[in-house]
Design a protein around this motif. Structure first.
Motif, short mmCIF file in Angstrom:
data_model
loop_
_atom_site.label_atom_id
_atom_site.label_comp_id
_atom_site.label_asym_id
_atom_site.label_seq_id
_atom_site.Cartn_x
_atom_site.Cartn_y
_atom_site.Cartn_z
N LEU A 1 0.85 -1.19 0.00
CA LEU A 1 0.00 0.00 0.00
C LEU A 1 0.88 1.23 0.00
N THR A 2 0.72 2.09 -1.00
CA THR A 2 1.49 3.32 -1.09
C THR A 2 0.56 4.51 -0.89
N VAL A 3 0.93 5.39 0.03
CA VAL A 3 0.19 6.61 0.29
C VAL A 3 1.10 7.78 -0.09
N PRO A 4 0.87 8.43 -1.24
CA PRO A 4 1.75 9.53 -1.66
C PRO A 4 1.54 10.78 -0.79
N PHE A 5 2.61 11.52 -0.60
CA PHE A 5 2.54 12.86 -0.01
C PHE A 5 2.93 13.84 -1.09
N GLY A 6 2.04 14.11 -2.03
CA GLY A 6 2.39 14.93 -3.16
C GLY A 6 3.19 14.12 -4.17
N PRO A 7 3.77 14.78 -5.19
CA PRO A 7 4.44 14.06 -6.27
C PRO A 7 5.83 13.55 -5.94
N ALA A 8 6.38 13.88 -4.78
CA ALA A 8 7.76 13.49 -4.50
C ALA A 8 7.94 12.95 -3.09
N ARG B 1 11.50 7.57 -1.46
CA ARG B 1 12.07 7.12 -2.73
C ARG B 1 11.22 6.02 -3.35
N THR B 2 10.93 4.98 -2.54
CA THR B 2 10.12 3.87 -3.04
C THR B 2 8.72 4.34 -3.39
N SER B 3 8.14 5.19 -2.55
CA SER B 3 6.76 5.65 -2.77
C SER B 3 6.65 6.50 -4.03
N THR B 4 7.67 7.31 -4.30
CA THR B 4 7.67 8.14 -5.50
C THR B 4 7.72 7.28 -6.75
N LEU B 5 8.60 6.28 -6.75
CA LEU B 5 8.72 5.40 -7.91
C LEU B 5 7.45 4.56 -8.10
N ALA B 6 6.85 4.12 -6.99
CA ALA B 6 5.70 3.23 -7.08
C ALA B 6 4.43 3.95 -7.51
N LYS C 1 4.76 9.85 -8.19
CA LYS C 1 5.14 10.70 -9.32
C LYS C 1 4.02 10.81 -10.35
N THR C 2 3.30 9.70 -10.61
CA THR C 2 2.29 9.68 -11.67
C THR C 2 0.90 9.31 -11.19
N LEU C 3 0.75 8.92 -9.90
CA LEU C 3 -0.52 8.42 -9.37
C LEU C 3 -1.05 7.25 -10.20
N LEU C 4 -0.13 6.48 -10.81
CA LEU C 4 -0.46 5.29 -11.60
C LEU C 4 -1.29 5.60 -12.85
N THR C 5 -1.36 6.87 -13.24
CA THR C 5 -2.19 7.23 -14.39
C THR C 5 -1.75 6.52 -15.67
N PRO C 6 -0.46 6.49 -16.05
CA PRO C 6 -0.07 5.78 -17.28
C PRO C 6 -0.43 4.30 -17.22
N TYR C 7 -0.25 3.68 -16.07
CA TYR C 7 -0.57 2.26 -15.94
C TYR C 7 -2.07 2.02 -16.14
N MET C 8 -2.90 2.83 -15.51
CA MET C 8 -4.34 2.64 -15.65
C MET C 8 -4.81 2.93 -17.07
#
Length: 232
Positions: A182-189, A208-213, A216-223
């Motif tokens: 489970l990744t909870v972003p705090f903004g884009p970085a 670092r891990t959260s940004t890559l996961a 950075k993109t909120l999984l938009t390209p993947y979805m």
């Protein structure tokens, strides 16, 4: 103001803050720590530290309900918060009243979720399936679960439609996802990632891990790829 019970409340407040640095942002949570039921003490400390260090007021043990006047909210202690705009991130309420009104109340459990078997069919029906937040599968309803349920339901619908002849497929059973990253972003970085490890424990990973996961993109390209959407 963002009343929250799920990680989305933390994520939303972290998106609002850099976009509106002049706004007063309040994150109200009914539980004793963040994020609720998803990580443990260390993850909770990280999830609370970022909003507080970015001038977001965090109110724990603070279940909010509408106040006596428009734009006000009151907690269980009677404290009132004014808000020009509020976002409710308290989980999902299944939109199934229409089923009850249509005479299918027997499809629903006491919380209004559609009762399904292990193939994700509505109990007692061979040709009706229910997927996602609306069904009564006991798991944290986040993206990995949504994708897994969709895959099983699609297979089983095809199996039902081809239920006879040489191309017959057997239905597959759905296994609820009990432990998932489970990744909870705090903004884009930034952000916090909770990673299950053998033995029933969890590892808490940082920015670092959260940004890559995800962050950075909120999984938009993947979805977009999952939905077959290729336009720019």
């Amino acid at each position: 103001m963002s009343p929250c019970r799920r990680p989305s409340g933390v994520e939303l407040s972290a998106e609002i803050r850099p976009a509106r640095p002049d706004a007063r942002v309040t994150l109200a949570h009914a539980g004793p720590e963040l994020p609720h039921s998803t990580g443990g003490t260390r993850a909770g400390r990280k999830a609370r530290a970022w909003p507080e260090s970015h001038d977001v007021e965090v109110r724990l043990d603070s279940f909010m309900s509408p106040g006596s006047t428009f734009g006000t909210y009151r907690d269980a202690r009677g404290d009132v918060v004014d808000a020009d705009l509020s976002f409710w991130a308290t989980g999902t309420t299944p939109n199934t009243l229409w089923l009850r009104l249509a005479g299918h109340g027997d499809w629903l459990d006491g919380a209004g979720h559609v009762k399904v078997d292990r193939t994700l069919r509505v109990e007692g029906w061979t040709d009706v399936f229910a997927v996602g937040d609306v069904n009564d599968v006991s798991e944290l309803k986040i993206t990995p679960a949504a994708l897994a349920q969709t895959d099983i339901a699609a297979h089983n619908i095809r199996a039902y439609l081809r239920s006879s002849g040489r191309h017959r497929k057997e239905p597959r059973l759905y296994r609820p996802i009990r432990r998932t990253p489970l990744t909870v972003p705090f903004g884009p970085a930034g952000g916090v990632t909770v990673m299950p490890v053998p033995g029933g424990e969890t590892a808490v990973l940082g920015s670092r891990t959260s940004t890559l996961a995800k962050a950075k993109t909120l999984l938009t390209p993947y979805m977009r790829r999952q939905l077959g959407y290729t336009a720019d």
